[in-house]
Design a protein around this motif. Structure first.
Motif, PDB file in Angstrom:
ATOM      1  N   THR A 136      34.574  37.865  39.727  1.00 14.05           N
ATOM      2  CA  THR A 136      35.971  37.923  39.294  1.00 14.05           C
ATOM      3  C   THR A 136      36.682  36.684  39.842  1.00 14.05           C
ATOM      4  OG1 THR A 136      37.974  39.304  39.240  1.00 14.05           O
ATOM      5  CG2 THR A 136      36.716  39.322  41.298  1.00 14.05           C
ATOM      6  N   GLN A 137      37.493  36.058  39.008  1.00 18.24           N
ATOM      7  CA  GLN A 137      38.129  34.797  39.383  1.00 18.24           C
ATOM      8  C   GLN A 137      39.408  35.042  40.173  1.00 18.24           C
ATOM      9  OE1 GLN A 137      36.989  31.660  38.942  1.00 18.24           O
ATOM     10  NE2 GLN A 137      38.781  30.839  40.020  1.00 18.24           N
ATOM     11  N   ALA A 188      38.343  30.577  43.876  1.00 21.29           N
ATOM     12  CA  ALA A 188      36.901  30.637  43.643  1.00 21.29           C
ATOM     13  C   ALA A 188      36.598  31.843  42.763  1.00 21.29           C
ATOM     14  CB  ALA A 188      36.140  30.762  44.962  1.00 21.29           C
ATOM     15  N   ALA A 189      35.357  31.908  42.304  1.00 26.15           N
ATOM     16  CA  ALA A 189      34.846  33.131  41.703  1.00 26.15           C
ATOM     17  C   ALA A 189      34.318  33.994  42.842  1.00 26.15           C
ATOM     18  CB  ALA A 189      33.753  32.832  40.705  1.00 26.15           C
ATOM     19  N   TYR A 190      34.752  35.237  42.896  1.00 24.45           N
ATOM     20  CA  TYR A 190      34.347  36.158  43.960  1.00 24.45           C
ATOM     21  C   TYR A 190      33.323  37.148  43.410  1.00 24.45           C
ATOM     22  CZ  TYR A 190      37.890  34.407  47.138  1.00 24.45           C
ATOM     23  OH  TYR A 190      38.628  33.606  47.981  1.00 24.45           O
ATOM     24  N   TYR A 191      32.216  37.283  44.141  1.00 23.55           N
ATOM     25  CA  TYR A 191      31.120  38.133  43.710  1.00 23.55           C
ATOM     26  C   TYR A 191      30.879  39.253  44.727  1.00 23.55           C
ATOM     27  CZ  TYR A 191      30.018  34.313  40.529  1.00 23.55           C
ATOM     28  OH  TYR A 191      30.076  33.350  39.550  1.00 23.55           O
ATOM     29  N   CYS A 192      30.712  40.438  44.213  1.00 25.88           N
ATOM     30  CA  CYS A 192      30.349  41.575  45.040  1.00 25.88           C
ATOM     31  C   CYS A 192      28.832  41.627  45.188  1.00 25.88           C
ATOM     32  CB  CYS A 192      30.862  42.850  44.375  1.00 25.88           C
ATOM     33  SG  CYS A 192      30.367  44.370  45.169  1.00 25.88           S
ATOM     34  N   ASN A 193      28.378  42.004  46.364  1.00 23.96           N
ATOM     35  CA  ASN A 193      26.949  42.156  46.621  1.00 23.96           C
ATOM     36  C   ASN A 193      26.714  43.442  47.398  1.00 23.96           C
ATOM     37  OD1 ASN A 193      24.694  41.622  48.937  1.00 23.96           O
ATOM     38  ND2 ASN A 193      24.067  40.783  46.980  1.00 23.96           N
ATOM     39  N   ALA A 194      25.630  44.128  47.077  1.00 24.97           N
ATOM     40  CA  ALA A 194      25.315  45.352  47.810  1.00 24.97           C
ATOM     41  C   ALA A 194      23.807  45.522  47.928  1.00 24.97           C
ATOM     42  CB  ALA A 194      25.928  46.558  47.113  1.00 24.97           C
ATOM     43  N   GLU A 195      23.402  46.014  49.069  1.00 25.65           N
ATOM     44  CA  GLU A 195      22.000  46.363  49.301  1.00 25.65           C
ATOM     45  C   GLU A 195      21.855  47.847  48.958  1.00 25.65           C
ATOM     46  OE1 GLU A 195      19.579  44.209  50.195  1.00 25.65           O
ATOM     47  OE2 GLU A 195      21.073  42.616  50.118  1.00 25.65           O
TER      48      GLU A 195
END
Length: 121
Positions: A115-116, A91-98
């Protein structure tokens, strides 16, 4: 301006390991929960793992026991150690932050560019 920059994706054989990194930069006041999501072709984006600023972690059932999330608050970086990778982890992996920017009173949700990760023999 706040940015999240990811690194560490790539091609790996089934059973292999990868480590993803995501660093937050910019005019940051504070960083709360940081996490990783993934999106496979034709599927919705889903939570993989998250870690709060108090160190509490959450994992998707599909990755429990194989993936480990951690963070380095001094470097404003979150990591995802992925072991025993399976083709279905592709999958495509996505970082998330508050993050609360210095100029703001409230947090907002920020995303990395993705990032793949491809697991294939």
């Amino acid at each position: 301006q706040v940015q999240l920059v990811e690194s560490g994706g790539g091609l790996v054989q089934p059973g292999g390991s990868l480590r993803l990194s995501c660093a937050a930069s910019g005019s940051i006041g504070s960083v709360n929960t940081m996490g990783w999501y993934r999106q496979a072709p034709g599927k919705q984006r889903e939570l993989v793992a998250a870690v709060t600023n108090l160190g509490r972690t959450t994992y998707a059932d599909a990755v429990k026991g194989r993936f480990t999330i951690s963070r380095d608050d001094a470097k404003r970086t979150v990591f995802l150690q992925m072991n025993s990778l399976k083709p279905e982890d592709t999958a495509a992996y996505y970082c998330n932050a508050e993050i609360r920017p210095l100029s703001a009173f409230r947090t907002a949700s920020y995303w990395g560019q993705g990032t793949q990760v491809t697991v294939s023999s």
